[in-house]
Design a protein around this motif. Structure first.
Motif, PDB file in Angstrom:
ATOM      1  N   THR A  16       9.770  31.599  78.088  1.00 14.65           N
ATOM      2  CA  THR A  16       9.372  32.404  76.935  1.00 14.65           C
ATOM      3  C   THR A  16       7.866  32.629  76.931  1.00 14.65           C
ATOM      4  OG1 THR A  16      11.216  31.535  75.637  1.00 14.65           O
ATOM      5  CG2 THR A  16       9.411  32.545  74.416  1.00 14.65           C
ATOM      6  N   LEU A  17       7.119  31.595  77.222  1.00 20.53           N
ATOM      7  CA  LEU A  17       5.669  31.721  77.277  1.00 20.53           C
ATOM      8  C   LEU A  17       5.261  32.749  78.325  1.00 20.53           C
ATOM      9  CD1 LEU A  17       2.813  30.787  76.489  1.00 20.53           C
ATOM     10  CD2 LEU A  17       3.028  29.015  78.227  1.00 20.53           C
ATOM     11  N   ASN A  20       6.181  36.358  77.230  1.00 22.85           N
ATOM     12  CA  ASN A  20       5.443  36.876  76.082  1.00 22.85           C
ATOM     13  C   ASN A  20       3.937  36.933  76.282  1.00 22.85           C
ATOM     14  OD1 ASN A  20       7.802  37.241  74.645  1.00 22.85           O
ATOM     15  ND2 ASN A  20       7.718  35.220  73.737  1.00 22.85           N
ATOM     16  N   THR A  21       3.460  36.456  77.421  1.00 21.94           N
ATOM     17  CA  THR A  21       2.029  36.464  77.683  1.00 21.94           C
ATOM     18  C   THR A  21       1.691  37.677  78.538  1.00 21.94           C
ATOM     19  OG1 THR A  21       1.976  34.067  77.596  1.00 21.94           O
ATOM     20  CG2 THR A  21       0.086  35.158  78.610  1.00 21.94           C
ATOM     21  N   ASP A  22       0.987  38.614  77.943  1.00 30.56           N
ATOM     22  CA  ASP A  22       0.595  39.817  78.664  1.00 30.56           C
ATOM     23  C   ASP A  22      -0.497  39.496  79.672  1.00 30.56           C
ATOM     24  OD1 ASP A  22       2.331  41.399  77.168  1.00 30.56           O
ATOM     25  OD2 ASP A  22       0.844  41.670  75.588  1.00 30.56           O
ATOM     26  N   ARG A  80       0.894  39.407  66.554  1.00 32.43           N
ATOM     27  CA  ARG A  80       1.532  39.135  67.847  1.00 32.43           C
ATOM     28  C   ARG A  80       0.766  38.058  68.607  1.00 32.43           C
ATOM     29  NH1 ARG A  80       2.261  44.859  67.944  1.00 32.43           N
ATOM     30  NH2 ARG A  80       0.310  45.065  69.070  1.00 32.43           N
ATOM     31  N   GLU A  81      -0.555  38.167  68.603  1.00 31.49           N
ATOM     32  CA  GLU A  81      -1.371  37.172  69.291  1.00 31.49           C
ATOM     33  C   GLU A  81      -1.217  35.797  68.643  1.00 31.49           C
ATOM     34  OE1 GLU A  81      -5.980  36.273  70.646  1.00 31.49           O
ATOM     35  OE2 GLU A  81      -5.537  38.042  69.439  1.00 31.49           O
ATOM     36  N   HIS A  83       1.380  34.706  67.038  1.00 35.28           N
ATOM     37  CA  HIS A  83       2.709  34.209  67.408  1.00 35.28           C
ATOM     38  C   HIS A  83       2.691  33.625  68.818  1.00 35.28           C
ATOM     39  CE1 HIS A  83       7.041  33.936  67.575  1.00 35.28           C
ATOM     40  NE2 HIS A  83       7.021  34.626  68.710  1.00 35.28           N
ATOM     41  N   ARG A  84       2.047  34.327  69.758  1.00 38.64           N
ATOM     42  CA  ARG A  84       1.965  33.864  71.137  1.00 38.64           C
ATOM     43  C   ARG A  84       1.208  32.541  71.224  1.00 38.64           C
ATOM     44  NH1 ARG A  84      -1.824  33.858  74.865  1.00 38.64           N
ATOM     45  NH2 ARG A  84      -3.211  35.205  73.697  1.00 38.64           N
ATOM     46  N   GLU A  87       3.342  29.709  70.000  1.00 39.45           N
ATOM     47  CA  GLU A  87       4.327  29.323  71.010  1.00 39.45           C
ATOM     48  C   GLU A  87       3.692  28.449  72.081  1.00 39.45           C
ATOM     49  OE1 GLU A  87       5.999  32.904  72.586  1.00 39.45           O
ATOM     50  OE2 GLU A  87       7.589  32.959  71.108  1.00 39.45           O
ATOM     51  N   GLU A  88       2.505  28.860  72.544  1.00 41.94           N
ATOM     52  CA  GLU A  88       1.805  28.069  73.554  1.00 41.94           C
ATOM     53  C   GLU A  88       1.498  26.669  73.036  1.00 41.94           C
ATOM     54  OE1 GLU A  88      -1.697  30.134  74.820  1.00 41.94           O
ATOM     55  OE2 GLU A  88      -0.562  31.778  75.700  1.00 41.94           O
TER      56      GLU A  88
END
Length: 105
Positions: A16-17, A20-22, A80-81, A83-84, A87-88
């Motif tokens: 997931t990480l 979701n990491t651009d 969004r950032e 949220h990312r 998650e991290e």
């Protein structure tokens, strides 16, 4: 060297990480999590749910400010950032807890 066994939840969180990491590479994510590149690649094949985002993110967002993006879009981008990053943080906390439980002194 002992073989480390990761929980399925840890593997899914790592996938997931990555997804979701651009702009992140497999090597960078694997290094951040302390796993081998091959393991992460295997987990992506096994647990991957969607194609990786190809949108690149500017570190400072200066090019976006010049284009005149509105406040609503900026808020969505920051959410969004946020949220990312959460998650991290959660993945790293789980990893730390996992490795702390394995330690036998």
């Amino acid at each position: 060297m002992p073989r480390i066994t990761y929980s399925e939840q840890f593997k899914r969180d790592a996938v997931t990480l990555y997804e979701n990491t651009d702009g992140a590479s497999i090597n960078r994510i694997a290094a951040e999590l302390g796993v081998s590149r091959g393991s992460l690649q295997h987990w992506l094949t096994r647990y991957g749910t969607r194609p990786r985002s190809t949108k690149s993110v500017s570190p400072e967002g200066s090019d976006r400010a010049a284009t005149g993006i509105g406040k609503d879009e900026k808020i969505r981008e920051l959410e969004r950032e946020n949220h990312r990053l959460r998650e991290e943080r959660d993945i790293l906390r789980k990893a730390a807890k996992y490795f702390a439980e394995e330690t036998t002194w």
